[in-house]
Design a protein around this motif. Structure first.
Motif, mmCIF file in Angstrom:
data_model
loop_
_atom_site.group_PDB
_atom_site.id
_atom_site.type_symbol
_atom_site.label_atom_id
_atom_site.label_comp_id
_atom_site.label_asym_id
_atom_site.label_seq_id
_atom_site.Cartn_x
_atom_site.Cartn_y
_atom_site.Cartn_z
ATOM 1 N N VAL A 1 0.905 -1.299 -0.203
ATOM 2 C CA VAL A 1 -0.119 -0.043 -0.025
ATOM 3 C C VAL A 1 0.930 1.020 0.188
ATOM 4 C CG1 VAL A 1 -1.724 1.291 1.081
ATOM 5 C CG2 VAL A 1 -1.981 -1.318 1.109
ATOM 6 N N VAL A 2 1.837 1.122 0.732
ATOM 7 C CA VAL A 2 3.108 2.229 0.721
ATOM 8 C C VAL A 2 3.430 2.677 -0.567
ATOM 9 C CG1 VAL A 2 5.072 3.424 1.817
ATOM 10 C CG2 VAL A 2 3.311 2.258 3.397
ATOM 11 N N LYS A 3 3.956 1.518 -1.161
ATOM 12 C CA LYS A 3 4.599 1.460 -2.470
ATOM 13 C C LYS A 3 3.449 2.459 -3.584
ATOM 14 C CE LYS A 3 7.632 -2.326 -2.393
ATOM 15 N NZ LYS A 3 8.035 -3.370 -2.986
ATOM 16 N N MET A 4 2.050 1.810 -3.461
ATOM 17 C CA MET A 4 0.913 2.496 -4.275
ATOM 18 C C MET A 4 0.888 3.955 -3.779
ATOM 19 S SD MET A 4 -1.855 -0.550 -3.881
ATOM 20 C CE MET A 4 -1.681 -1.771 -4.857
ATOM 21 N N CYS A 5 0.980 4.189 -2.702
ATOM 22 C CA CYS A 5 0.808 5.738 -2.281
ATOM 23 C C CYS A 5 2.101 6.403 -2.895
ATOM 24 C CB CYS A 5 0.631 5.896 -0.813
ATOM 25 S SG CYS A 5 -0.591 5.165 0.104
ATOM 26 N N LEU A 6 3.208 6.070 -2.920
ATOM 27 C CA LEU A 6 4.289 6.789 -3.504
ATOM 28 C C LEU A 6 4.491 6.871 -4.892
ATOM 29 C CD1 LEU A 6 7.181 5.442 -0.998
ATOM 30 C CD2 LEU A 6 5.983 7.805 -1.167
ATOM 31 N N ILE A 7 3.913 5.837 -5.684
ATOM 32 C CA ILE A 7 4.037 5.932 -7.012
ATOM 33 C C ILE A 7 2.744 6.316 -7.759
ATOM 34 C CG2 ILE A 7 5.677 4.192 -6.949
ATOM 35 C CD1 ILE A 7 3.440 2.150 -8.122
ATOM 36 N N HIS A 8 1.525 6.466 -7.341
ATOM 37 C CA HIS A 8 0.303 6.582 -7.724
ATOM 38 C C HIS A 8 0.274 7.904 -8.617
ATOM 39 C CE1 HIS A 8 -0.748 9.515 -4.670
ATOM 40 N NE2 HIS A 8 -2.090 9.764 -5.438
ATOM 41 N N ASP A 9 0.838 8.717 -8.444
ATOM 42 C CA ASP A 9 0.991 10.230 -9.086
ATOM 43 C C ASP A 9 2.248 10.320 -9.922
ATOM 44 O OD1 ASP A 9 -1.505 11.110 -8.532
ATOM 45 O OD2 ASP A 9 -0.897 12.125 -6.646
ATOM 46 N N PHE A 10 2.981 9.268 -10.231
ATOM 47 C CA PHE A 10 4.220 9.405 -11.067
ATOM 48 C C PHE A 10 3.798 10.212 -12.346
ATOM 49 C CE2 PHE A 10 7.504 5.968 -9.906
ATOM 50 C CZ PHE A 10 7.837 6.800 -8.533
ATOM 51 N N GLY A 11 2.747 9.962 -12.937
ATOM 52 C CA GLY A 11 2.407 10.298 -14.318
ATOM 53 C C GLY A 11 2.371 11.999 -14.185
ATOM 54 N N GLU A 12 2.162 12.424 -13.306
ATOM 55 C CA GLU A 12 1.672 13.901 -12.911
ATOM 56 C C GLU A 12 2.951 14.695 -12.872
ATOM 57 O OE1 GLU A 12 -0.990 14.704 -9.562
ATOM 58 O OE2 GLU A 12 -2.465 13.428 -10.513
ATOM 59 N N ALA A 13 4.254 13.863 -12.920
ATOM 60 C CA ALA A 13 5.605 14.689 -13.092
ATOM 61 C C ALA A 13 5.556 15.108 -14.482
ATOM 62 C CB ALA A 13 6.549 13.767 -12.977
ATOM 63 N N ILE A 14 4.940 14.649 -15.296
ATOM 64 C CA ILE A 14 4.850 14.828 -16.734
ATOM 65 C C ILE A 14 3.538 15.680 -17.115
ATOM 66 C CG2 ILE A 14 4.875 14.063 -19.227
ATOM 67 C CD1 ILE A 14 7.298 13.294 -17.698
#
Length: 187
Positions: free
Chosen positions: A59-72
């Motif tokens: 769950v923590v991993k999900m929380c940390l990566i879920h908005d990766f796309g918003e970097a772009i």
């Protein structure tokens, strides 16, 4: 991962520290996407004991990566996000994950798929916490920064995401009280 590739990838996701969300702090500064993801991950750690049957590290991993796309793509508030926006963000994530070592890219791809399908306990907890964190952030924001639709949205947002858990339902109810009190007090 080669050190240069790591540095380059960190440069991409570092944009999450600069890309802002539709949330203003009491200090008059907009919250960054990274701040949201960090507190969301901390929330997952803090509620872990309430969900002993779930893999909280996942769950923590999900929380940390879920908005990766918003970097772009930058952040688009959920109430404005279209199907095209989601597709653009998904493409950004796919492109980003190609830059990672195969095993990491595979793991993250599986996590993104799991989050999108919302079938596992971990994905459901992540999504509920994501919604709840947004409500907490809005409740901490000055009322004058709210859009008119947020007066109702902040009360109902994520209701459907907490029904699988008594704990999350109770947490959401407490937040609803906070929202109503904020509106009543006018600040």
């Amino acid at each position: 991962m080669h050190p240069r590739e790591l540095i380059n990838f960190l440069g991409i996701i570092g944009q999450l520290k600069r890309n802002t969300r539709h949330v203003w702090g009491e200090n008059g500064r907009q919250e960054s996407v990274a701040e949201h993801s960090w507190r969301l991950a901390a929330m997952a750690l803090l509620v872990g004991d309430e969900f002993p049957d779930l893999d909280i590290n996942k769950v923590v991993k999900m929380c940390l990566i879920h908005d990766f796309g918003e970097a772009i793509t930058g952040d688009i508030p959920s109430f404005y996000k279209t199907k095209q926006d989601r597709e653009k963000e998904d493409l950004a994530v796919t492109d980003m994950l190609r830059r990672l070592p195969e095993n990491t890219a595979k793991e993250f791809t599986e996590l993104f798929t799991e989050m999108a399908e919302l079938q596992t306990g971990e994905a459901k907890l992540f999504k509920a916490l994501d919604r709840i964190e947004a409500i907490i952030s809005h409740n901490e924001s000055p009322l004058e920064t709210w859009l008119p639709l947020e007066y109702t949205e902040n009360i109902t947002y994520g209701d459907e995401n907490v029904t699988h858990s008594e704990y999350l339902t109770a947490l959401k109810e407490e937040l609803k009280k906070d929202t109503l009190q904020k509106i009543e007090n006018g600040k």
